[in-house]
Design a protein around this motif. Sequence first.
Motif, short mmCIF file in Angstrom:
data_model
loop_
_atom_site.label_atom_id
_atom_site.label_comp_id
_atom_site.label_asym_id
_atom_site.label_seq_id
_atom_site.Cartn_x
_atom_site.Cartn_y
_atom_site.Cartn_z
N GLY A 1 1.58 12.68 -9.59
CA GLY A 1 1.02 14.11 -9.46
C GLY A 1 -0.24 14.24 -8.44
O GLY A 1 -0.61 15.40 -8.36
N LEU A 2 -0.62 13.24 -7.94
CA LEU A 2 -1.70 13.16 -6.94
C LEU A 2 -1.10 14.03 -5.44
O LEU A 2 0.02 13.99 -5.15
N SER A 3 -2.03 14.64 -4.99
CA SER A 3 -1.82 15.71 -3.75
C SER A 3 -1.52 14.94 -2.63
O SER A 3 -2.48 13.86 -2.64
N ILE A 4 -0.87 15.08 -1.62
CA ILE A 4 -1.03 14.82 -0.36
C ILE A 4 -2.41 14.71 0.13
O ILE A 4 -2.88 13.57 0.72
N GLU B 1 -7.38 11.40 1.30
CA GLU B 1 -8.74 11.05 1.24
C GLU B 1 -9.00 9.66 0.62
O GLU B 1 -9.71 8.81 1.11
N ILE B 2 -8.04 9.24 -0.48
CA ILE B 2 -8.18 8.01 -1.00
C ILE B 2 -7.90 6.84 -0.16
O ILE B 2 -8.72 6.06 -0.15
N TYR B 3 -6.94 6.99 0.54
CA TYR B 3 -6.51 5.82 1.31
C TYR B 3 -6.96 6.08 2.81
O TYR B 3 -6.68 5.07 3.61
N SER B 4 -8.13 6.99 3.17
CA SER B 4 -8.43 7.18 4.70
C SER B 4 -7.26 7.13 5.61
O SER B 4 -7.38 6.46 6.66
N LEU B 5 -6.20 8.02 5.21
CA LEU B 5 -5.18 8.28 6.06
C LEU B 5 -5.17 9.86 6.48
O LEU B 5 -5.53 10.53 5.61
N SER B 6 -4.37 10.02 7.58
CA SER B 6 -4.09 11.49 7.74
C SER B 6 -3.19 11.91 6.95
O SER B 6 -2.24 11.32 6.29
N THR C 1 0.36 10.88 8.11
CA THR C 1 0.74 9.65 7.87
C THR C 1 1.23 9.52 6.30
O THR C 1 2.12 9.10 5.94
N ILE C 2 0.42 10.26 5.51
CA ILE C 2 0.84 10.16 4.00
C ILE C 2 2.28 10.76 3.80
O ILE C 2 2.97 10.42 3.07
N ARG C 3 2.64 12.08 4.60
CA ARG C 3 3.93 12.69 4.39
C ARG C 3 4.79 11.63 4.69
O ARG C 3 6.13 11.60 4.23
N LYS C 4 4.59 10.89 6.05
CA LYS C 4 5.49 10.09 6.61
C LYS C 4 5.82 8.87 5.59
O LYS C 4 7.14 8.67 5.50
N ILE C 5 4.83 8.34 4.96
CA ILE C 5 5.09 7.26 3.94
C ILE C 5 5.76 7.85 2.89
O ILE C 5 6.77 7.24 2.24
N ARG D 1 0.69 -1.32 0.01
CA ARG D 1 0.00 0.11 -0.07
C ARG D 1 0.89 1.24 -0.15
O ARG D 1 0.69 2.36 -0.73
N ASN D 2 2.01 1.13 0.68
CA ASN D 2 2.87 2.32 0.84
C ASN D 2 3.68 2.76 -0.44
O ASN D 2 3.61 3.84 -0.82
#
Length: 87
Positions: free
Chosen positions: A63-66, A71-76, A79-83, A52-53
């Motif tokens: 090009g997808l934004s953080i 929203e897509i992955y139901s994460l904060s 968390t997306i930035r960390k990944i 997933r990551n």
Amino acid sequence: MKYLNATMVLPDSLVEELQEYIQGAYLYIPSKKDQHKKWGELSGLRIELDERNERIRQDFSKGLSIEDLAEIYSLSVHTIRKIIYSK
């Protein structure tokens, strides 16, 4: 972790020896260091999260934004930035 009755898995002599030290209580016996499993290794969840990551990183590079990824992955967003920035 599951509990086992010592009399079902240990020789009687060892059970008697253990009873000299502890009776009627739970006793945790840790795994040997070289046999310890990492988190998620047995269930396969670690592999799923790694995959997933990687998809998140690929989507970000396309090009997808953080915010969209969150929203897509139901994460904060955090968390997306960390990944994204972990590799």
